[in-house]
Motif scaffolding. Structure first.
Motif, short mmCIF file in Angstrom:
data_model
loop_
_atom_site.label_atom_id
_atom_site.label_comp_id
_atom_site.label_asym_id
_atom_site.label_seq_id
_atom_site.Cartn_x
_atom_site.Cartn_y
_atom_site.Cartn_z
N ASP A 1 0.82 -1.22 0.00
CA ASP A 1 0.00 0.00 0.00
C ASP A 1 0.85 1.27 0.00
O ASP A 1 0.36 2.35 0.33
N HIS A 2 2.11 1.15 -0.40
CA HIS A 2 3.00 2.30 -0.48
C HIS A 2 2.37 3.40 -1.33
O HIS A 2 1.84 3.15 -2.41
N VAL A 3 2.47 4.63 -0.84
CA VAL A 3 1.93 5.79 -1.55
C VAL A 3 3.10 6.59 -2.11
O VAL A 3 3.88 7.18 -1.37
N LEU A 4 3.18 6.56 -3.43
CA LEU A 4 4.28 7.21 -4.12
C LEU A 4 4.19 8.72 -3.98
O LEU A 4 3.11 9.30 -3.94
N THR B 1 -10.14 10.46 -6.27
CA THR B 1 -10.53 9.11 -5.85
C THR B 1 -9.29 8.23 -5.70
O THR B 1 -8.25 8.48 -6.31
N ASP B 2 -9.44 7.18 -4.89
CA ASP B 2 -8.40 6.16 -4.80
C ASP B 2 -8.97 4.93 -4.11
O ASP B 2 -9.87 5.05 -3.26
N VAL B 3 -8.43 3.77 -4.46
CA VAL B 3 -8.85 2.51 -3.83
C VAL B 3 -8.05 2.24 -2.56
O VAL B 3 -8.45 1.42 -1.73
N GLY C 1 -12.80 4.16 -3.45
CA GLY C 1 -13.41 3.19 -4.33
C GLY C 1 -12.52 2.84 -5.49
O GLY C 1 -11.51 3.51 -5.76
N SER C 2 -12.88 1.80 -6.22
CA SER C 2 -12.08 1.27 -7.31
C SER C 2 -12.46 1.93 -8.64
O SER C 2 -13.65 2.03 -8.97
N GLU D 1 1.32 -6.13 -6.65
CA GLU D 1 2.38 -6.11 -5.64
C GLU D 1 2.47 -4.74 -4.98
O GLU D 1 2.83 -4.64 -3.81
N HIS D 2 2.15 -3.70 -5.75
CA HIS D 2 2.14 -2.33 -5.23
C HIS D 2 0.95 -1.62 -5.87
O HIS D 2 0.89 -1.51 -7.11
N THR D 3 0.04 -1.12 -5.05
CA THR D 3 -1.19 -0.55 -5.60
C THR D 3 -0.93 0.71 -6.41
O THR D 3 -1.75 1.05 -7.28
#
Length: 505
Positions: free
Chosen positions: A140-143, A188-190, A214-215, A242-244
């Protein structure tokens, strides 16, 4: 994100007013950062070389403390950090997830950096990357502000609009940018952690951004926007996550196909979309046809610009390193094998990357897909706006051909005529003539002498296109504008207008 925090009303968001005061007081902004570090140390920061940055920061007082804390990841004495971050309370900052204790010192638990995208400094909060310290990134790393984010920022049109949507906002960098040109911004973001950080980023910059979980398109189903921006998880590979921030769970270029095919339904009349995307180059298939098949048959004017093409091995190695993996590690090698096996099974010869611009129109879908692989530094955002304006004119001229024939054209001031000569036994012989645009994407068109003469006569106070052709026919002795000559001339002028080398007046 700490388990006791929710996306709305988080401790980090509550901390932001005091944090903004501290950053403003110290001068933690893009211009001051460059001034204090100097060009060489600032360039080293971009190259992930901490030592030159640290040496410059040691002489920069409280600002230097924040540079070392947030940009280098150094653990620093709590008293020093407290002085630099006042009025932020260190205990509150730790509880909020901004800082972490490390013995008698504190260190950053999040990345916090200033960014000037053309509207003054904005501060962006994201997860710590491995640019200065080796880290393995979590799913769930946020770039933060990476190369792709910066590319999209520079490529986004910034004309004033009523509403904007940032699809898959991540840390919120595109949404923050949109707030400068849109009256209302939705993001938006999942990934719940992404929304937590996007909320804090918005609060840190004093912005009101609507955040929805949401997706894909689910959170905004049935809504329309004047502008959509998207930096989706477009990495091309096997159907896994592997990384969202980069993986969609869709095979190959399925994420780009999904976004490009469904984004038009989000656009208000005349609305535009600016997106990053990637597509595979498959043996025996034109990439343009592949992207074209993703678009609806009606209602879209699309401009697709391929910026780069990577071979599969280079592509896989690049994204392994992006995730903090060493391609020499056995586990990383196993992932690379699986990745390349998936490419081989699908006959993938290369992976294209670029920008996709869409505009909602009332009529059949139109697509121009082209390569822009030559050197290019200027942003595409303003060019996209101008492209759609030129495309609108050409659409009207196609519907009413008399419009083009009765129009006067002018040569854009940045357009130059270039002739290339090679020496031979007979002296210098011309090999090619080009009309070359000297700004924007620097398009080039090879032209013949008839086109050179035609364009030479284009002036605001000159003759309309029909009369220019008649004058050319008289000059070359034929005295007649044949259907073939007229059709060729109109095709040439259309191409020059589309790329902005000449303009209708």
């Amino acid at each position: 994100m700490p388990t006791n925090q929710t996306t709305t009303g988080s401790l980090l968001t509550a901390l932001c007013p005091d944090l903004r005061s501290a950053l403003t007081r110290v001068g933690y902004d893009a211009n001051t950062l460059l001034e204090v570090l100097g060009a060489d140390a600032h360039a080293a920061l971009g190259r992930s070389e901490p030592v030159p940055v640290r040496r410059a920061a040691r002489q920069a007082g409280a600002l230097g403390t924040l540079i070392r804390l947030f940009l280098l990841g150094d653990a620093l004495p709590e008293r020093e950090v407290a002085a630099a971050l006042a009025p932020v309370d260190i205990d509150r900052a730790v509880a909020a997830g901004l800082l972490a204790r490390d013995g008698d010192c504190v260190r950053a638990a999040l990345d916090l950096r200033p960014l000037d995208a053309g509207e003054g400094t904005r501060w962006i909060l994201s997860d710590l990357d491995d640019s200065m310290l080796r880290r393995t990134l979590t799913e769930d790393h946020v770039l933060g502000v990476g190369h792709a984010s910066l590319s999209l920022l520079r490529a986004t049109p910034t004309r004033r609009v009523g509403s904007a949507l940032d699809l898959g906002t991540g840390c919120g960098v595109q949404a923050v940018h949109a707030a400068a040109y849109a009256d209302r911004v939705t993001a938006t973001d999942v990934n719940p952690r992404a929304l937590w950080l996007a909320e804090a980023t918005a609060a840190l910059n004093g912005l009101d951004i609507e955040l929805l979980a949401g997706s894909w398109f689910e959170p905004v189903a049935g809504r329309r926007f004047d502008q959509v921006v998207a930096n989706p998880p477009f990495v091309v590979g096997p159907a896994r996550i592997e990384h969202t921030y980069r993986d969609s769970g869709l095979a190959l270029d399925g994420a780009s196909e999904l976004v490009i095919s469904q984004a038009p339904a989000l656009l208000a009349p005349g609305g535009t979309a600016a997106m990053l995307a990637a597509w595979v180059h498959v043996d025996g298939e034109d990439w343009r046809q592949r992207v074209s098949s993703w678009l609806p048959a009606h209602g879209v004017d699309a401009w697709v610009v391929q910026r780069d093409i990577a071979d599969p091995a280079l592509y896989v190695g690049t994204w392994l390193r992006d995730a903090g993996l060493d391609p020499r590690d056995p586990a990383a090698q196993a992932r690379a094998e699986q990745w390349l096996d998936a490419f081989t099974a699908a006959d993938v010869e290369g992976i294209g990357f670029g920008f996709v611009y869409l505009r909602a129109i009332d009529g059949p879908t139109e697509l121009l897909a082209e390569d822009l692989t030559h050197g290019f530094d200027d942003p595409l955002g303003a060019e996209a706006t101008e492209y759609f304006a030129r495309s609108d004119w050409l659409r009207h001229a196609t519907a009413d051909e008399s419009l083009a024939w009765s129009t006067r054209f002018v040569v854009d001031p940045a357009t130059a005529l270039e002739r290339v000569y090679l020496h031979s036994e007979f002296g210098w012989e011309q090999q090619v003539a080009r009309l070359h645009r000297g700004d924007g994407p620097r398009w080039q068109h090879e032209v013949d002498e008839s086109t050179v003469a035609l364009v030479a006569g284009m002036r605001a106070d000159g003759l309309p296109l029909q009369e220019l052709l008649e004058l050319l026919a008289l000059a070359d002795g034929s005295g007649e504008v044949t259907e073939e000559f007229a059709a060729d001339a109109l095709s040439v002028v259309t191409g020059l207008v589309r790329h902005g080398l000449v303009r209708p007046v």
